[in-house]
Design an enzyme around this catalytic site. Structure first.
Site, PDB file in Angstrom:
ATOM      1  N   THR A  46      -3.452  -1.351   0.014  1.00  0.00           N
ATOM      2  CA  THR A  46      -4.132  -1.803   1.239  1.00  0.00           C
ATOM      3  C   THR A  46      -4.155  -0.715   2.306  1.00  0.00           C
ATOM      4  O   THR A  46      -4.939  -0.792   3.250  1.00  0.00           O
ATOM      5  CB  THR A  46      -3.456  -3.056   1.837  1.00  0.00           C
ATOM      6  N   ASN A  72      14.761  -0.654  -6.111  1.00  0.00           N
ATOM      7  CA  ASN A  72      14.612   0.807  -6.233  1.00  0.00           C
ATOM      8  C   ASN A  72      15.032   1.517  -4.949  1.00  0.00           C
ATOM      9  O   ASN A  72      15.707   2.546  -4.971  1.00  0.00           O
ATOM     10  CB  ASN A  72      13.164   1.158  -6.591  1.00  0.00           C
ATOM     11  N   LYS A 126       6.740  -8.224  -7.649  1.00  0.00           N
ATOM     12  CA  LYS A 126       7.402  -6.995  -8.110  1.00  0.00           C
ATOM     13  C   LYS A 126       7.575  -6.003  -6.959  1.00  0.00           C
ATOM     14  O   LYS A 126       8.596  -5.329  -6.851  1.00  0.00           O
ATOM     15  CB  LYS A 126       6.553  -6.309  -9.185  1.00  0.00           C
ATOM     16  N   ASP A 160       4.220   4.128  -6.370  1.00  0.00           N
ATOM     17  CA  ASP A 160       4.345   2.672  -6.326  1.00  0.00           C
ATOM     18  C   ASP A 160       5.836   2.336  -6.297  1.00  0.00           C
ATOM     19  O   ASP A 160       6.581   2.765  -7.198  1.00  0.00           O
ATOM     20  CB  ASP A 160       3.663   2.101  -7.587  1.00  0.00           C
ATOM     21  N   VAL A 161       6.268   1.561  -5.303  1.00  0.00           N
ATOM     22  CA  VAL A 161       7.712   1.300  -5.150  1.00  0.00           C
ATOM     23  C   VAL A 161       8.298   0.458  -6.289  1.00  0.00           C
ATOM     24  O   VAL A 161       9.510   0.321  -6.387  1.00  0.00           O
ATOM     25  CB  VAL A 161       8.059   0.607  -3.802  1.00  0.00           C
ATOM     26  N   LEU A 164       8.435  -0.687   4.131  1.00  0.00           N
ATOM     27  CA  LEU A 164       7.347  -1.554   4.596  1.00  0.00           C
ATOM     28  C   LEU A 164       6.333  -1.824   3.489  1.00  0.00           C
ATOM     29  O   LEU A 164       5.333  -2.497   3.726  1.00  0.00           O
ATOM     30  CB  LEU A 164       6.621  -0.908   5.789  1.00  0.00           C
ATOM     31  N   THR A 210       1.512  -9.704  13.876  1.00  0.00           N
ATOM     32  CA  THR A 210       1.395  -8.531  14.727  1.00  0.00           C
ATOM     33  C   THR A 210      -0.078  -8.136  14.790  1.00  0.00           C
ATOM     34  O   THR A 210      -0.811  -8.343  13.831  1.00  0.00           O
ATOM     35  CB  THR A 210       2.187  -7.372  14.089  1.00  0.00           C
ATOM     36  N   TYR A 227       4.549 -13.966  -2.111  1.00  0.00           N
ATOM     37  CA  TYR A 227       4.911 -13.222  -0.894  1.00  0.00           C
ATOM     38  C   TYR A 227       6.191 -13.789  -0.278  1.00  0.00           C
ATOM     39  O   TYR A 227       7.159 -13.061  -0.067  1.00  0.00           O
ATOM     40  CB  TYR A 227       3.754 -13.309   0.101  1.00  0.00           C
TER      41      TYR A 227
HETATM   42  N1  LIG Z   1       1.397  -7.152  10.082  1.00  0.00           N
HETATM   43  C1  LIG Z   1       2.151  -8.248  10.267  1.00  0.00           C
HETATM   44  O1  LIG Z   1       1.836  -9.089  11.126  1.00  0.00           O
HETATM   45  C2  LIG Z   1       3.397  -8.461   9.441  1.00  0.00           C
HETATM   46  C3  LIG Z   1       4.123  -9.649   9.634  1.00  0.00           C
HETATM   47  C4  LIG Z   1       5.284  -9.841   8.881  1.00  0.00           C
HETATM   48  C5  LIG Z   1       5.717  -8.881   7.991  1.00  0.00           C
HETATM   49  N2  LIG Z   1       4.999  -7.749   7.816  1.00  0.00           N
HETATM   50  C6  LIG Z   1       5.480  -6.780   6.828  1.00  0.00           C
HETATM   51  O2  LIG Z   1       5.364  -5.470   7.315  1.00  0.00           O
HETATM   52  C7  LIG Z   1       5.002  -4.587   6.264  1.00  0.00           C
HETATM   53  C8  LIG Z   1       3.726  -3.836   6.641  1.00  0.00           C
HETATM   54  O3  LIG Z   1       2.685  -4.787   6.870  1.00  0.00           O
HETATM   55  P1  LIG Z   1       1.227  -4.320   7.338  1.00  0.00           P
HETATM   56  O4  LIG Z   1       0.656  -5.403   8.174  1.00  0.00           O
HETATM   57  O5  LIG Z   1       1.282  -2.930   7.869  1.00  0.00           O
HETATM   58  O6  LIG Z   1       0.462  -4.370   5.941  1.00  0.00           O
HETATM   59  P2  LIG Z   1      -0.460  -3.280   5.245  1.00  0.00           P
HETATM   60  O7  LIG Z   1      -1.077  -3.965   4.068  1.00  0.00           O
HETATM   61  O8  LIG Z   1      -1.369  -2.633   6.231  1.00  0.00           O
HETATM   62  O9  LIG Z   1       0.605  -2.200   4.769  1.00  0.00           O
HETATM   63  C9  LIG Z   1       1.322  -2.294   3.585  1.00  0.00           C
HETATM   64  C10 LIG Z   1       1.340  -0.922   2.939  1.00  0.00           C
HETATM   65  O10 LIG Z   1       2.121  -0.988   1.738  1.00  0.00           O
HETATM   66  C11 LIG Z   1       1.403  -0.301   0.700  1.00  0.00           C
HETATM   67  N3  LIG Z   1       1.839  -0.866  -0.572  1.00  0.00           N
HETATM   68  C12 LIG Z   1       1.601  -2.112  -1.061  1.00  0.00           C
HETATM   69  N4  LIG Z   1       2.175  -2.258  -2.250  1.00  0.00           N
HETATM   70  C13 LIG Z   1       2.810  -1.075  -2.523  1.00  0.00           C
HETATM   71  C14 LIG Z   1       3.574  -0.605  -3.628  1.00  0.00           C
HETATM   72  N5  LIG Z   1       3.809  -1.383  -4.703  1.00  0.00           N
HETATM   73  N6  LIG Z   1       4.056   0.668  -3.582  1.00  0.00           N
HETATM   74  C15 LIG Z   1       3.802   1.466  -2.513  1.00  0.00           C
HETATM   75  N7  LIG Z   1       3.081   1.072  -1.446  1.00  0.00           N
HETATM   76  C16 LIG Z   1       2.589  -0.197  -1.457  1.00  0.00           C
HETATM   77  C17 LIG Z   1      -0.062  -0.569   1.023  1.00  0.00           C
HETATM   78  O11 LIG Z   1      -0.942   0.329   0.393  1.00  0.00           O
HETATM   79  C18 LIG Z   1      -0.056  -0.444   2.550  1.00  0.00           C
HETATM   80  O12 LIG Z   1      -0.236   0.884   2.957  1.00  0.00           O
HETATM   81  C19 LIG Z   1       4.847  -5.441   5.003  1.00  0.00           C
HETATM   82  O13 LIG Z   1       6.018  -5.365   4.245  1.00  0.00           O
HETATM   83  C20 LIG Z   1       4.654  -6.833   5.547  1.00  0.00           C
HETATM   84  O14 LIG Z   1       5.114  -7.808   4.652  1.00  0.00           O
HETATM   85  C21 LIG Z   1       3.832  -7.517   8.510  1.00  0.00           C
END
Ligand SMILES: NC(=O)c1ccc[n+]([C@@H]2O[C@H](COP(=O)([O-])OP(=O)(O)OC[C@H]3O[C@@H](n4cnc5c(N)ncnc54)[C@H](O)[C@@H]3O)[C@@H](O)[C@H]2O)c1
Length: 224
Positions: A40, A102, A94, A61-62, A76, A178, A148
């Site tokens: 994403t 990891n 996963k 990929d994590v 994140l 956010t 999730y």
């Molecule tokens: N934005 C919010 O309101 C919000 C609220 C609660 C929690 N969060 C948490 O904060 C974190 C960031 O959220 P965000 O809004 O920036 O989302 P986002 O989708 O913009 O960012 C997530 C990032 O993780 C990367 N990613 C996904 N799967 C991956 C993998 N397997 N290996 C490596 N990279 C991977 C994506 O490419 C992306 O760059 C997430 O963990 C999310 O659950 C966000």
């Protein structure tokens, strides 16, 4: 943060929140290793950092182990909006669970503190408002959001067990909705929907909580 340049790993660093974190860490004088699989996230989010000598990017990929030398870790990595995390629910679980293992293993080896981006979704469909940290939540383990919600809950369990069992230094933040620059405009979440509808002069959708009779409904109100 102490007053010296740390090497900080930010997973999901090319995403909405991660890209702001990378920016902030560099502004604070640290070096950032941004790790992302670009599911994403986008290079545009971090384009302004790519030529900074204190910024490095790894496509990874994590869910697969990673071995790097850093002083701190911010985890994140995880798709955050329903349309993205429901696209491949197995990969979503996963990402939270294997990803946590990891990165916690890495933190343990390095004796580095590690931060987990958790979520208010760990409360599921909460029965109390507002939620306190002591509240355990009301979560469906087999619904469309479970990959999730339960993935993030299991990640929290792993973080606290690595702390208890291996004394890994952890921080877990349950982030609520956010908004801001670089958020995905069409990710289907409430705040982005409000903003996009308002900017386009469309009616704004009001999402209601389930009633006492568990009837879910959505009402549209006119912008006038
Ligand atoms: N934005 C919010 O309101 C919000 C609220 C609660 C929690 N969060 C948490 O904060 C974190 C960031 O959220 P965000 O809004 O920036 O989302 P986002 O989708 O913009 O960012 C997530 C990032 O993780 C990367 N990613 C996904 N799967 C991956 C993998 N397997 N290996 C490596 N990279 C991977 C994506 O490419 C992306 O760059 C997430 O963990 C999310 O659950 C966000």
């Amino acid at each position: 943060m102490e007053n010296f340049r740390k090497r900080v790993l930010v997973t999901g660093g090319a995403g909405f929140l991660g890209s702001h974190l990378c920016e902030r860490l560099i502004a604070d004088g640290h070096g950032v290793l941004c790790l992302d699989n670009f599911f994403t996230g986008t290079k545009e989010n971090i384009a302004h950092l790519l030529h900074n000598p204190h910024f490095e990017l790894i496509r990874h990929d994590v869910t697969f182990p990673i071995n790097v030398e850093v002083d701190e870790i911010y985890n994140l990595a995880c798709p955050a909006s329903p349309i993205h995390y429901q696209f491949d629910p197995v990969q979503t679980t996963k990402t939270s669970v294997h990803g946590a293992i990891n990165l916690l293993d890495l933190a343990r080896r390095l004796k580095a503190p590690i931060f987990q981006a958790s979520t208010s979704e760990v409360y599921g469909d909460p029965k109390i408002h507002p939620q306190t940290e002591e509240y355990w939540g009301n979560v469906n383990p087999i619904g469309p959001r479970s990959c999730y919600d339960e993935g993030k809950r299991c990640a929290e369990t792993l973080f606290f067990d690595y702390w208890n069992q291996y004394q890994v230094s952890i921080k877990v933040a349950r982030i609520f909705n956010t908004y801001g620059p670089r958020m995905h405009p069409n990710d289907g979440r409430v705040v982005s929907n409000f903003i996009v509808q308002a900017l386009n002069h469309h009616d704004i959708t009001i999402y209601n909580l389930p009633s006492r009779h568990h009837i879910k409904w959505t009402r549209k109100i006119s912008k006038d």
